[in-house]
Scaffold this motif. Sequence first.
Motif, PDB file in Angstrom:
ATOM      1  N   ILE A  42      29.824  37.397  43.302  1.00  0.00           N
ATOM      2  CA  ILE A  42      28.919  38.425  42.778  1.00  0.00           C
ATOM      3  C   ILE A  42      27.936  37.935  41.868  1.00  0.00           C
ATOM      4  CG2 ILE A  42      28.826  40.501  41.525  1.00  0.00           C
ATOM      5  CD1 ILE A  42      31.528  41.220  42.654  1.00  0.00           C
ATOM      6  N   LYS A  43      28.366  36.991  41.023  1.00  0.00           N
ATOM      7  CA  LYS A  43      27.534  36.342  40.083  1.00  0.00           C
ATOM      8  C   LYS A  43      27.883  34.970  39.722  1.00  0.00           C
ATOM      9  CE  LYS A  43      26.569  36.856  35.158  1.00  0.00           C
ATOM     10  NZ  LYS A  43      26.945  37.380  33.898  1.00  0.00           N
ATOM     11  N   ALA A  44      26.717  34.167  39.747  1.00  0.00           N
ATOM     12  CA  ALA A  44      27.215  32.737  39.433  1.00  0.00           C
ATOM     13  C   ALA A  44      26.151  32.130  38.337  1.00  0.00           C
ATOM     14  CB  ALA A  44      27.274  31.837  40.494  1.00  0.00           C
ATOM     15  N   ASP A  45      26.180  31.843  37.409  1.00  0.00           N
ATOM     16  CA  ASP A  45      25.250  31.264  36.342  1.00  0.00           C
ATOM     17  C   ASP A  45      25.746  30.210  35.649  1.00  0.00           C
ATOM     18  OD1 ASP A  45      26.590  32.320  34.117  1.00  0.00           O
ATOM     19  OD2 ASP A  45      25.150  34.131  33.985  1.00  0.00           O
ATOM     20  N   LYS A  46      25.134  29.693  34.677  1.00  0.00           N
ATOM     21  CA  LYS A  46      25.577  28.471  33.966  1.00  0.00           C
ATOM     22  C   LYS A  46      26.909  28.624  33.288  1.00  0.00           C
ATOM     23  CE  LYS A  46      22.875  29.384  29.740  1.00  0.00           C
ATOM     24  NZ  LYS A  46      22.721  28.866  28.540  1.00  0.00           N
ATOM     25  N   ASP A  47      27.264  29.917  32.901  1.00  0.00           N
ATOM     26  CA  ASP A  47      28.365  30.258  31.896  1.00  0.00           C
ATOM     27  C   ASP A  47      29.664  31.058  32.668  1.00  0.00           C
ATOM     28  OD1 ASP A  47      27.264  28.796  29.667  1.00  0.00           O
ATOM     29  OD2 ASP A  47      26.335  30.533  29.305  1.00  0.00           O
ATOM     30  N   SER A  48      29.199  31.805  33.786  1.00  0.00           N
ATOM     31  CA  SER A  48      30.140  32.759  34.209  1.00  0.00           C
ATOM     32  C   SER A  48      30.074  32.650  35.872  1.00  0.00           C
ATOM     33  CB  SER A  48      30.168  34.097  33.938  1.00  0.00           C
ATOM     34  OG  SER A  48      28.967  34.728  33.724  1.00  0.00           O
ATOM     35  N   LEU A  49      31.421  32.973  36.611  1.00  0.00           N
ATOM     36  CA  LEU A  49      31.391  33.289  37.728  1.00  0.00           C
ATOM     37  C   LEU A  49      32.228  34.401  38.059  1.00  0.00           C
ATOM     38  CD1 LEU A  49      31.153  31.933  40.631  1.00  0.00           C
ATOM     39  CD2 LEU A  49      33.385  30.817  40.348  1.00  0.00           C
ATOM     40  N   VAL A  50      31.662  35.237  38.912  1.00  0.00           N
ATOM     41  CA  VAL A  50      32.260  36.756  39.226  1.00  0.00           C
ATOM     42  C   VAL A  50      32.591  36.682  40.892  1.00  0.00           C
ATOM     43  CG1 VAL A  50      32.540  39.171  38.839  1.00  0.00           C
ATOM     44  CG2 VAL A  50      31.460  37.641  37.238  1.00  0.00           C
ATOM     45  N   THR A  51      33.689  37.045  41.205  1.00  0.00           N
ATOM     46  CA  THR A  51      34.134  36.874  42.668  1.00  0.00           C
ATOM     47  C   THR A  51      34.768  38.146  42.816  1.00  0.00           C
ATOM     48  OG1 THR A  51      36.259  35.907  42.381  1.00  0.00           O
ATOM     49  CG2 THR A  51      34.271  34.402  42.851  1.00  0.00           C
ATOM     50  N   SER A  52      34.775  38.630  44.210  1.00  0.00           N
ATOM     51  CA  SER A  52      35.292  39.916  44.606  1.00  0.00           C
ATOM     52  C   SER A  52      35.894  39.828  46.055  1.00  0.00           C
ATOM     53  CB  SER A  52      34.138  40.911  44.746  1.00  0.00           C
ATOM     54  OG  SER A  52      34.865  42.192  45.370  1.00  0.00           O
ATOM     55  N   ASN A  53      37.102  40.371  46.321  1.00  0.00           N
ATOM     56  CA  ASN A  53      37.813  40.142  47.453  1.00  0.00           C
ATOM     57  C   ASN A  53      38.805  41.382  47.523  1.00  0.00           C
ATOM     58  OD1 ASN A  53      40.319  39.405  46.041  1.00  0.00           O
ATOM     59  ND2 ASN A  53      39.890  37.322  46.195  1.00  0.00           N
ATOM     60  N   GLU A  54      39.662  41.467  48.511  1.00  0.00           N
ATOM     61  CA  GLU A  54      40.777  42.557  48.808  1.00  0.00           C
ATOM     62  C   GLU A  54      41.471  42.519  47.500  1.00  0.00           C
ATOM     63  OE1 GLU A  54      42.132  39.011  50.716  1.00  0.00           O
ATOM     64  OE2 GLU A  54      40.419  39.875  50.842  1.00  0.00           O
ATOM     65  N   ASP A  55      41.612  41.864  46.687  1.00  0.00           N
ATOM     66  CA  ASP A  55      42.446  41.908  45.544  1.00  0.00           C
ATOM     67  C   ASP A  55      41.693  42.476  44.320  1.00  0.00           C
ATOM     68  OD1 ASP A  55      44.668  40.872  47.034  1.00  0.00           O
ATOM     69  OD2 ASP A  55      44.273  38.758  46.550  1.00  0.00           O
ATOM     70  N   GLY A  56      40.489  42.294  44.459  1.00  0.00           N
ATOM     71  CA  GLY A  56      39.809  42.946  43.252  1.00  0.00           C
ATOM     72  C   GLY A  56      38.775  42.064  42.880  1.00  0.00           C
ATOM     73  N   ILE A  57      38.322  42.292  41.642  1.00  0.00           N
ATOM     74  CA  ILE A  57      37.184  41.549  41.034  1.00  0.00           C
ATOM     75  C   ILE A  57      37.511  40.254  40.172  1.00  0.00           C
ATOM     76  CG2 ILE A  57      35.209  41.364  39.416  1.00  0.00           C
ATOM     77  CD1 ILE A  57      34.501  44.039  40.684  1.00  0.00           C
ATOM     78  N   ARG A  58      37.485  39.131  40.178  1.00  0.00           N
ATOM     79  CA  ARG A  58      37.881  38.147  39.172  1.00  0.00           C
ATOM     80  C   ARG A  58      36.722  37.608  38.428  1.00  0.00           C
ATOM     81  NH1 ARG A  58      41.328  32.633  40.827  1.00  0.00           N
ATOM     82  NH2 ARG A  58      42.064  32.407  38.802  1.00  0.00           N
ATOM     83  N   ARG A  59      36.761  37.495  37.078  1.00  0.00           N
ATOM     84  CA  ARG A  59      35.852  37.186  36.256  1.00  0.00           C
ATOM     85  C   ARG A  59      36.268  35.724  35.646  1.00  0.00           C
ATOM     86  NH1 ARG A  59      35.416  42.407  36.368  1.00  0.00           N
ATOM     87  NH2 ARG A  59      33.312  43.284  36.080  1.00  0.00           N
ATOM     88  N   LEU A  60      35.453  34.650  35.679  1.00  0.00           N
ATOM     89  CA  LEU A  60      35.740  33.494  35.114  1.00  0.00           C
ATOM     90  C   LEU A  60      34.646  32.848  34.228  1.00  0.00           C
ATOM     91  CD1 LEU A  60      36.517  32.464  38.607  1.00  0.00           C
ATOM     92  CD2 LEU A  60      38.281  32.283  37.247  1.00  0.00           C
ATOM     93  N   TRP A  61      35.136  31.915  33.527  1.00  0.00           N
ATOM     94  CA  TRP A  61      34.156  31.162  32.564  1.00  0.00           C
ATOM     95  C   TRP A  61      34.180  29.573  32.703  1.00  0.00           C
ATOM     96  CZ3 TRP A  61      37.430  35.066  31.604  1.00  0.00           C
ATOM     97  CH2 TRP A  61      36.935  36.289  31.248  1.00  0.00           C
ATOM     98  N   ARG A  62      32.914  29.186  32.569  1.00  0.00           N
ATOM     99  CA  ARG A  62      32.812  27.654  32.594  1.00  0.00           C
ATOM    100  C   ARG A  62      33.971  27.106  31.588  1.00  0.00           C
ATOM    101  NH1 ARG A  62      29.939  24.911  36.268  1.00  0.00           N
ATOM    102  NH2 ARG A  62      28.285  26.502  36.686  1.00  0.00           N
ATOM    103  N   PHE A  63      34.807  26.153  31.924  1.00  0.00           N
ATOM    104  CA  PHE A  63      35.728  25.549  31.116  1.00  0.00           C
ATOM    105  C   PHE A  63      35.203  24.619  30.182  1.00  0.00           C
ATOM    106  CE2 PHE A  63      39.368  22.322  30.176  1.00  0.00           C
ATOM    107  CZ  PHE A  63      40.103  23.243  29.763  1.00  0.00           C
ATOM    108  N   LYS A  64      35.294  24.657  28.858  1.00  0.00           N
ATOM    109  CA  LYS A  64      34.654  23.794  27.850  1.00  0.00           C
ATOM    110  C   LYS A  64      36.100  23.304  27.175  1.00  0.00           C
ATOM    111  CE  LYS A  64      30.421  25.952  27.312  1.00  0.00           C
ATOM    112  NZ  LYS A  64      30.028  27.230  27.764  1.00  0.00           N
ATOM    113  N   ASP A  65      36.152  22.003  27.036  1.00  0.00           N
ATOM    114  CA  ASP A  65      37.089  21.273  26.274  1.00  0.00           C
ATOM    115  C   ASP A  65      37.194  21.516  25.049  1.00  0.00           C
ATOM    116  OD1 ASP A  65      37.621  19.823  28.722  1.00  0.00           O
ATOM    117  OD2 ASP A  65      37.033  18.046  28.013  1.00  0.00           O
TER     118      ASP A  65
END
Length: 131
Positions: A108-131
Motif C-alpha cells: 500500500i505504501k513504500a517510502d524511505k521510512d515505512s512499508l505498509v502491506t495488506s493481505n487476507e490477514d489484514g494490514i501490516r505496518r513496518l519501519w525501516r530498521f535502524k541499529d
Amino acid sequence: MKKIHTIFFVLFLISCIVKETEEESVVQHQDGTSSPAVESMYSGIQPLYTEEDIKGIWTSGESENASFSIEEDSILFVDAFEYLKYEFRNDTLIYIEDGVSFFKTRVIKADKDSLVTSNEDGIRRLWRFKD
C-alpha cells in the motif's frame, strides 16, 4: 418541492453506500486471490513506488530485532534465518517456494521510512530498521 429534494438526497446517500459496499466486497476476496474487477482496477496504473523502495531491512516493532530483509531476489526472515524467493509485480509482493507462488501481499505504501502491506490477514505496518 422540499419533499422532492429530500427524496433525491436520500436516494443519493443510499446509492453511495451501496457502491462503497460493493467495492469493499470485490477487494476482500475470500480465497486471497484478486477478482477480475480488482485486476482491471489496478492494471495499467503505475504505483508510486518501485521495487527499490521496498528493498531494505524492516521491523514491525514487535521485538528489538529486524523482522525481515528484502534483498535483490529474496527475503531473509531474520528470526528463522530463512531465505525465500520473491517477485514484485505492479504493487504486489509474491512469495515463491520451489517455483510456486504461495503467498501474496499488496504494498500500500513504500517510502524511505515505512512499508505498509495488506493481505487476507489484514494490514501490516513496518519501519525501516535502524541499529
